[in-house]
Motif scaffolding. Sequence first.
Motif, PDB file in Angstrom:
ATOM      1  N   VAL A 223       0.836  -1.201   0.000  1.00 24.81           N
ATOM      2  CA  VAL A 223       0.000   0.000   0.000  1.00 24.81           C
ATOM      3  C   VAL A 223       0.871   1.251   0.000  1.00 24.81           C
ATOM      4  CG1 VAL A 223      -1.559   1.385   1.434  1.00 24.81           C
ATOM      5  CG2 VAL A 223      -2.086  -1.002   0.957  1.00 24.81           C
ATOM      6  N   ALA A 224       1.920   1.258   0.807  1.00 24.05           N
ATOM      7  CA  ALA A 224       2.818   2.419   0.859  1.00 24.05           C
ATOM      8  C   ALA A 224       3.484   2.639  -0.497  1.00 24.05           C
ATOM      9  CB  ALA A 224       3.861   2.222   1.950  1.00 24.05           C
ATOM     10  N   ARG A 225       3.949   1.566  -1.129  1.00 21.50           N
ATOM     11  CA  ARG A 225       4.563   1.689  -2.452  1.00 21.50           C
ATOM     12  C   ARG A 225       3.546   2.185  -3.478  1.00 21.50           C
ATOM     13  NH1 ARG A 225       8.156  -3.408  -4.249  1.00 21.50           N
ATOM     14  NH2 ARG A 225       8.710  -1.867  -5.851  1.00 21.50           N
ATOM     15  N   SER A 226       2.310   1.703  -3.356  1.00 23.03           N
ATOM     16  CA  SER A 226       1.262   2.108  -4.285  1.00 23.03           C
ATOM     17  C   SER A 226       0.943   3.591  -4.146  1.00 23.03           C
ATOM     18  CB  SER A 226      -0.001   1.276  -4.066  1.00 23.03           C
ATOM     19  OG  SER A 226       0.239  -0.096  -4.310  1.00 23.03           O
ATOM     20  N   ARG A 227       0.838   4.063  -2.909  1.00 23.53           N
ATOM     21  CA  ARG A 227       0.602   5.494  -2.679  1.00 23.53           C
ATOM     22  C   ARG A 227       1.708   6.332  -3.316  1.00 23.53           C
ATOM     23  NH1 ARG A 227      -1.507   4.635   2.917  1.00 23.53           N
ATOM     24  NH2 ARG A 227      -3.650   5.438   2.956  1.00 23.53           N
ATOM     25  N   ASP A 228       2.941   5.926  -3.084  1.00 22.70           N
ATOM     26  CA  ASP A 228       4.078   6.672  -3.626  1.00 22.70           C
ATOM     27  C   ASP A 228       4.050   6.706  -5.143  1.00 22.70           C
ATOM     28  OD1 ASP A 228       4.991   7.138  -1.062  1.00 22.70           O
ATOM     29  OD2 ASP A 228       6.507   5.544  -1.103  1.00 22.70           O
ATOM     30  N   ALA A 229       3.460   5.661  -5.757  1.00 28.32           N
ATOM     31  CA  ALA A 229       3.403   5.575  -7.220  1.00 28.32           C
ATOM     32  C   ALA A 229       2.137   6.202  -7.795  1.00 28.32           C
ATOM     33  CB  ALA A 229       3.504   4.115  -7.649  1.00 28.32           C
ATOM     34  N   GLY A 230       1.312   6.819  -6.934  1.00 29.56           N
ATOM     35  CA  GLY A 230       0.156   7.559  -7.434  1.00 29.56           C
ATOM     36  C   GLY A 230      -1.195   6.930  -7.246  1.00 29.56           C
ATOM     37  N   ALA A 231      -1.277   5.816  -6.509  1.00 32.37           N
ATOM     38  CA  ALA A 231      -2.568   5.170  -6.285  1.00 32.37           C
ATOM     39  C   ALA A 231      -3.353   5.891  -5.194  1.00 32.37           C
ATOM     40  CB  ALA A 231      -2.382   3.706  -5.894  1.00 32.37           C
ATOM     41  N   VAL A 232      -4.666   5.726  -5.244  1.00 31.49           N
ATOM     42  CA  VAL A 232      -5.558   6.197  -4.186  1.00 31.49           C
ATOM     43  C   VAL A 232      -6.005   4.977  -3.382  1.00 31.49           C
ATOM     44  CG1 VAL A 232      -7.774   7.296  -3.681  1.00 31.49           C
ATOM     45  CG2 VAL A 232      -6.348   8.145  -5.572  1.00 31.49           C
ATOM     46  N   VAL A 233      -5.909   5.057  -2.072  1.00 32.33           N
ATOM     47  CA  VAL A 233      -6.321   3.944  -1.213  1.00 32.33           C
ATOM     48  C   VAL A 233      -7.796   4.118  -0.875  1.00 32.33           C
ATOM     49  CG1 VAL A 233      -5.910   2.703   0.937  1.00 32.33           C
ATOM     50  CG2 VAL A 233      -3.988   3.720  -0.302  1.00 32.33           C
ATOM     51  N   LEU A 234      -8.612   3.208  -1.366  1.00 35.78           N
ATOM     52  CA  LEU A 234     -10.056   3.255  -1.133  1.00 35.78           C
ATOM     53  C   LEU A 234     -10.440   2.525   0.150  1.00 35.78           C
ATOM     54  CD1 LEU A 234     -11.246   2.475  -4.788  1.00 35.78           C
ATOM     55  CD2 LEU A 234     -10.885   4.726  -3.725  1.00 35.78           C
ATOM     56  N   GLY A 235      -9.698   1.489   0.489  1.00 30.45           N
ATOM     57  CA  GLY A 235      -9.931   0.734   1.716  1.00 30.45           C
ATOM     58  C   GLY A 235      -8.598   0.455   2.365  1.00 30.45           C
ATOM     59  N   GLU A 236      -8.365   1.048   3.518  1.00 27.23           N
ATOM     60  CA  GLU A 236      -7.078   0.894   4.201  1.00 27.23           C
ATOM     61  C   GLU A 236      -6.854  -0.569   4.600  1.00 27.23           C
ATOM     62  OE1 GLU A 236      -4.712   3.038   4.706  1.00 27.23           O
ATOM     63  OE2 GLU A 236      -5.676   4.928   4.137  1.00 27.23           O
ATOM     64  N   PRO A 237      -5.597  -0.960   4.808  1.00 25.97           N
ATOM     65  CA  PRO A 237      -5.312  -2.343   5.209  1.00 25.97           C
ATOM     66  C   PRO A 237      -6.128  -2.770   6.425  1.00 25.97           C
ATOM     67  CG  PRO A 237      -3.276  -1.216   4.659  1.00 25.97           C
ATOM     68  CD  PRO A 237      -4.353  -0.171   4.639  1.00 25.97           C
ATOM     69  N   MET A 238      -6.680  -3.965   6.338  1.00 29.75           N
ATOM     70  CA  MET A 238      -7.469  -4.501   7.448  1.00 29.75           C
ATOM     71  C   MET A 238      -7.335  -6.005   7.494  1.00 29.75           C
ATOM     72  SD  MET A 238     -11.385  -4.351   5.949  1.00 29.75           S
ATOM     73  CE  MET A 238     -11.990  -5.458   7.233  1.00 29.75           C
ATOM     74  N   ASP A 239      -7.426  -6.540   8.694  1.00 32.23           N
ATOM     75  CA  ASP A 239      -7.409  -7.985   8.872  1.00 32.23           C
ATOM     76  C   ASP A 239      -8.802  -8.547   8.645  1.00 32.23           C
ATOM     77  OD1 ASP A 239      -4.683  -8.288   9.548  1.00 32.23           O
ATOM     78  OD2 ASP A 239      -5.089  -7.608  11.584  1.00 32.23           O
ATOM     79  N   VAL A 240      -8.869  -9.700   7.993  1.00 30.22           N
ATOM     80  CA  VAL A 240     -10.135 -10.396   7.758  1.00 30.22           C
ATOM     81  C   VAL A 240     -10.113 -11.658   8.603  1.00 30.22           C
ATOM     82  CG1 VAL A 240     -11.685 -11.362   6.032  1.00 30.22           C
ATOM     83  CG2 VAL A 240     -10.176  -9.462   5.410  1.00 30.22           C
ATOM     84  N   MET A 241     -10.561 -11.495   9.854  1.00 32.05           N
ATOM     85  CA  MET A 241     -10.503 -12.598  10.811  1.00 32.05           C
ATOM     86  C   MET A 241      -9.099 -13.216  10.760  1.00 32.05           C
ATOM     87  SD  MET A 241     -14.332 -14.091  10.052  1.00 32.05           S
ATOM     88  CE  MET A 241     -14.094 -14.019   8.269  1.00 32.05           C
ATOM     89  N   GLY A 242      -8.987 -14.521  10.683  1.00 35.06           N
ATOM     90  CA  GLY A 242      -7.673 -15.143  10.555  1.00 35.06           C
ATOM     91  C   GLY A 242      -7.352 -15.532   9.129  1.00 35.06           C
ATOM     92  N   GLU A 243      -8.205 -15.063   8.185  1.00 38.82           N
ATOM     93  CA  GLU A 243      -8.068 -15.492   6.794  1.00 38.82           C
ATOM     94  C   GLU A 243      -6.925 -14.791   6.068  1.00 38.82           C
ATOM     95  OE1 GLU A 243     -10.090 -18.002   5.442  1.00 38.82           O
ATOM     96  OE2 GLU A 243     -10.539 -18.159   7.572  1.00 38.82           O
ATOM     97  N   GLY A 244      -6.699 -13.507   6.382  1.00 35.56           N
ATOM     98  CA  GLY A 244      -5.670 -12.759   5.686  1.00 35.56           C
ATOM     99  C   GLY A 244      -5.810 -11.282   5.953  1.00 35.56           C
ATOM    100  N   ARG A 245      -5.101 -10.485   5.201  1.00 39.07           N
ATOM    101  CA  ARG A 245      -5.117  -9.031   5.339  1.00 39.07           C
ATOM    102  C   ARG A 245      -5.297  -8.440   3.942  1.00 39.07           C
ATOM    103  NH1 ARG A 245      -4.132  -5.289   9.156  1.00 39.07           N
ATOM    104  NH2 ARG A 245      -2.911  -3.400   8.696  1.00 39.07           N
ATOM    105  N   MET A 246      -6.116  -7.396   3.834  1.00 43.29           N
ATOM    106  CA  MET A 246      -6.472  -6.883   2.522  1.00 43.29           C
ATOM    107  C   MET A 246      -6.484  -5.358   2.497  1.00 43.29           C
ATOM    108  SD  MET A 246     -10.633  -7.301   2.371  1.00 43.29           S
ATOM    109  CE  MET A 246     -10.771  -6.102   1.026  1.00 43.29           C
ATOM    110  N   ALA A 247      -6.501  -4.809   1.293  1.00 39.67           N
ATOM    111  CA  ALA A 247      -6.706  -3.388   1.056  1.00 39.67           C
ATOM    112  C   ALA A 247      -7.299  -3.239  -0.336  1.00 39.67           C
ATOM    113  CB  ALA A 247      -5.392  -2.611   1.171  1.00 39.67           C
ATOM    114  N   ILE A 248      -7.961  -2.100  -0.572  1.00 44.81           N
ATOM    115  CA  ILE A 248      -8.541  -1.797  -1.880  1.00 44.81           C
ATOM    116  C   ILE A 248      -7.957  -0.481  -2.375  1.00 44.81           C
ATOM    117  CG2 ILE A 248     -10.649  -1.372  -3.193  1.00 44.81           C
ATOM    118  CD1 ILE A 248     -10.542  -4.180  -2.144  1.00 44.81           C
TER     119      ILE A 248
END
Length: 255
Positions: A87-112
């Motif tokens: 996410v940090a690399r994406s921001r630096d390259a010009g992306a917009v973060v629509l959904g900040e990093p979040m844990d999904v129970m014990g399944e994994g971690r995601m961002a949009i």
Amino acid sequence: MSVVTTNQPLGTPTWIDLGIPDLDRAMTFYGAVFGWEFDIGPEEYGRYTMCLLRGKKVAALMANPDPGATEFWWNVYLATEDVDVTVARSRDAGAVVLGEPMDVMGEGRMAILRDPSGAQFGLWQGRAHVGCELVNEPGTLLRNDLVTATPGPARDFYTTVFDFTLDGNEDLPGLDFTFLRRPDGHEIGGIVGDPAAPESAWGTLFQVEDADAAVAAARAAGGTADNPTTMPYGRTADVTDPFGARFTVGAPAAS
């Protein structure tokens, strides 16, 4: 056939899901087209439903949380070992973060995120859930391509964030198409430059045994579809489900 049991390398399309207004109707449609079975999640998690082929996870459906939504699409998630770093690399390259990093129970971690061309995509850091457990066979994810009217910024972004290399495509001389490859040379998808594209979006292509049969099944189940066409790589057709979500079906050419 490819069975996946571990997290995919950085930037590889690893998971797909679709939020729609009528989960039961969606299961009927996609079950008819791909032969999927379904494991419906609990109400408290939005009935997030795993689509299964031979008991393995290949995609997910969910009831769209926005009752006013009028547009629906298949979301693609790219693999990462560390969502926060990507996410940090994406921001630096010009992306917009629509959904900040979040844990999904014990399944994994995601961002949009939304890339500089305007295309939305997700990131997935697998834990208990590595993503698609079966790919590259009929009824499963085959590939994802980004279609955009501004391919230059998209190519710059994905090479910067995911260390992809770019290769042209001599098989399709009339198309502005670039392969995206991981550092190990594996092709993960491509970027299509189309000046007529109304918006930038990642597309999803599902492999099928017979594109004509898949089109017939989609139409019979309440969707619409273009007539299949033959390309150097096989026979494909664009399909729209009953809610307006588009995807492509493809039967690869015989090797």
